[in-house]
Design an enzyme around this catalytic site. Sequence first.
Site, PDB file in Angstrom:
ATOM      1  N   LYS A 158     -12.143  -0.369  -0.766  1.00 37.15           N
ATOM      2  CA  LYS A 158     -11.328   0.438  -1.678  1.00 37.15           C
ATOM      3  C   LYS A 158     -11.982   0.449  -3.057  1.00 37.15           C
ATOM      4  O   LYS A 158     -12.984   1.138  -3.232  1.00 37.15           O
ATOM      5  CB  LYS A 158      -9.895  -0.073  -1.642  1.00 37.15           C
ATOM      6  CG  LYS A 158      -9.260   0.290  -0.286  1.00 37.15           C
ATOM      7  CD  LYS A 158      -7.907  -0.276  -0.022  1.00 37.15           C
ATOM      8  CE  LYS A 158      -7.402   0.266   1.314  1.00 37.15           C
ATOM      9  NZ  LYS A 158      -6.525  -0.646   2.026  1.00 37.15           N
TER      10      LYS A 158
ATOM     11  N   HIS B  77      -5.338  -3.704  -1.924  1.00 36.20           N
ATOM     12  CA  HIS B  77      -5.109  -2.775  -3.035  1.00 36.20           C
ATOM     13  C   HIS B  77      -5.076  -3.487  -4.387  1.00 36.20           C
ATOM     14  O   HIS B  77      -4.787  -2.863  -5.398  1.00 36.20           O
ATOM     15  CB  HIS B  77      -3.814  -1.989  -2.827  1.00 36.20           C
ATOM     16  CG  HIS B  77      -3.963  -0.881  -1.832  1.00 36.20           C
ATOM     17  ND1 HIS B  77      -4.554   0.322  -2.138  1.00 36.20           N
ATOM     18  CD2 HIS B  77      -3.618  -0.806  -0.527  1.00 36.20           C
ATOM     19  CE1 HIS B  77      -4.553   1.103  -1.075  1.00 36.20           C
ATOM     20  NE2 HIS B  77      -3.992   0.440  -0.076  1.00 36.20           N
TER      21      HIS B  77
ATOM     22  N   SER C 211       0.800  -1.221   0.000  1.00 35.65           N
ATOM     23  CA  SER C 211       0.000   0.000   0.000  1.00 35.65           C
ATOM     24  C   SER C 211       0.835   1.275   0.000  1.00 35.65           C
ATOM     25  O   SER C 211       0.359   2.314  -0.437  1.00 35.65           O
ATOM     26  CB  SER C 211      -0.954  -0.018   1.194  1.00 35.65           C
ATOM     27  OG  SER C 211      -0.272  -0.347   2.382  1.00 35.65           O
TER      28      SER C 211
HETATM   29  C1  LIG Z   1      -6.599  -0.797   3.510  1.00 33.70           C
HETATM   30  C2  LIG Z   1      -5.952  -2.088   3.812  1.00 33.70           C
HETATM   31  C3  LIG Z   1      -6.529  -2.987   4.710  1.00 33.70           C
HETATM   32  C4  LIG Z   1      -7.745  -2.624   5.506  1.00 33.70           C
HETATM   33  O1  LIG Z   1      -8.879  -2.680   4.725  1.00 33.70           O
HETATM   34  P1  LIG Z   1     -10.206  -1.929   5.240  1.00 33.70           P
HETATM   35  O2  LIG Z   1     -11.276  -2.611   4.487  1.00 33.70           O
HETATM   36  O3  LIG Z   1     -10.033  -0.493   4.924  1.00 33.70           O
HETATM   37  O4  LIG Z   1     -10.277  -2.178   6.707  1.00 33.70           O
HETATM   38  C5  LIG Z   1      -5.932  -4.210   4.894  1.00 33.70           C
HETATM   39  N1  LIG Z   1      -4.808  -4.544   4.231  1.00 33.70           N
HETATM   40  C6  LIG Z   1      -4.215  -3.718   3.377  1.00 33.70           C
HETATM   41  C7  LIG Z   1      -2.981  -4.143   2.667  1.00 33.70           C
HETATM   42  C8  LIG Z   1      -4.759  -2.452   3.139  1.00 33.70           C
HETATM   43  O5  LIG Z   1      -4.171  -1.614   2.292  1.00 33.70           O
END
Ligand SMILES: *Cc1c(COP(=O)(O)O)cnc(C)c1O
Length: 391
Positions: free
Chosen positions: A238, A207, A179
């Site tokens: 996302k 992602h 990320s």
């Molecule tokens: C954003 C993210 C999460 C968390 O996901 P949410 O649905 O926002 O709680 C978990 N792992 C990674 C790699 C992320 O980038």
Amino acid sequence: MANWGALERELEQLKKEGRYRPITVWETGSDTWMNIGGRRVLQMSSNNYLGLTNHPDLKKAAIEAIEQYGVGSGSVRTITGTLHIHDQLEQELAAFKETEAALVFQSGFTTNQGVMTILGADDVVISDELNHASIIDGIRLTKAQRRIYAHRDMDQLEAVLRECGSFAKRVVVTDGVFSMDGDIAPLPAIVELAEKYDAIVFVDDAHASGVLGRNGKGSTDHFGLKGRVHIQVGTLSKAVGAVGGYAAGDQVLKDFLIQKARPFLFSTSAPPAVAATCLAAIRVLRRSESLIGQLWSNATYFRTKVRALGFNTGGSETPIVPVIVGDPAKTMLFSDLLLQQGVFAQGIVFPTVAMDKGRVRFIVTANHTREDLDFAIDALELVGNKIGLLT
Ligand SMILES: *Cc1c(COP(=O)(O)O)cnc(C)c1O
């Protein structure tokens, strides 16, 4: 009032180091241009990769679900909190991911915590050093032994696996797309090593969901590794445009998590409108690849231009394009100056990344126009020159 002296000192310290981050309050919904302080600025930091937060099918599904089911689910999944819409979402997610089963959690964060329940005291979990905070916290909640390997370093991973033969289970966990750097995990090599050393492969595709692979099926599909990645975590927060997370894999994994995963057992399920929104999003993804094509074409365009200006974009190979600045204060200044030019790109500093690896992270979406991206590139050039990043 309580004595908050220690907290106040820590906050002062953060401010001194340029690492204090006030919350930004937006006056309009998630989009390519958003209002802040009455000003319209170009949004280059949202995870709304495909612009689905505003998709008419998703909005309609949410509204209809509220009319049909009301606004809340009433309890955790195991009591009254599994409505038909939750069950249907899981079935369609499994079909989309081409796995036997899928289990939905309230967020990607809690999904990672929940999945770590498979780890017992006789097991070892082997984790890339740049894995997401939710993986790190999930691991901390287990009694398993922990090993960390240097970012994407397959020699180190093999050395660790070789030493871990005596554990009951070996679980290798990695982000699919990292990320903070926007690089992709070397999943084919990880899978080969896991097969050689009898390990379980767990990929967190937060992602990569809706971004990588055919129709956005994720990193496993991207690399043609169907059936060889045992746990695929995805997010619904996302690219999918709403909120939630899921684990896709074998039915036995789902059966186990339903019995054991504490975020699943002890926290209320998603509102029906959220489940319906996600279901509509998965159907949009299955129907068309044009949004994802647009996303990647925009990402390549932007990254190529930014690199040509002379910026360091690290290992970026996805729509996440970091511009590495260095120390925290300079990074936050860079981000502030960009905002003055009308471009919002989040500064990311220690402890999220190493102290000398502060960066301003750009996330390109399918809905950005070429004019939008050129606007950001012009601002980057101007501000980069101003603070001496471009020589
Ligand atoms: C954003 C993210 C999460 C968390 O996901 P949410 O649905 O926002 O709680 C978990 N792992 C990674 C790699 C992320 O980038």
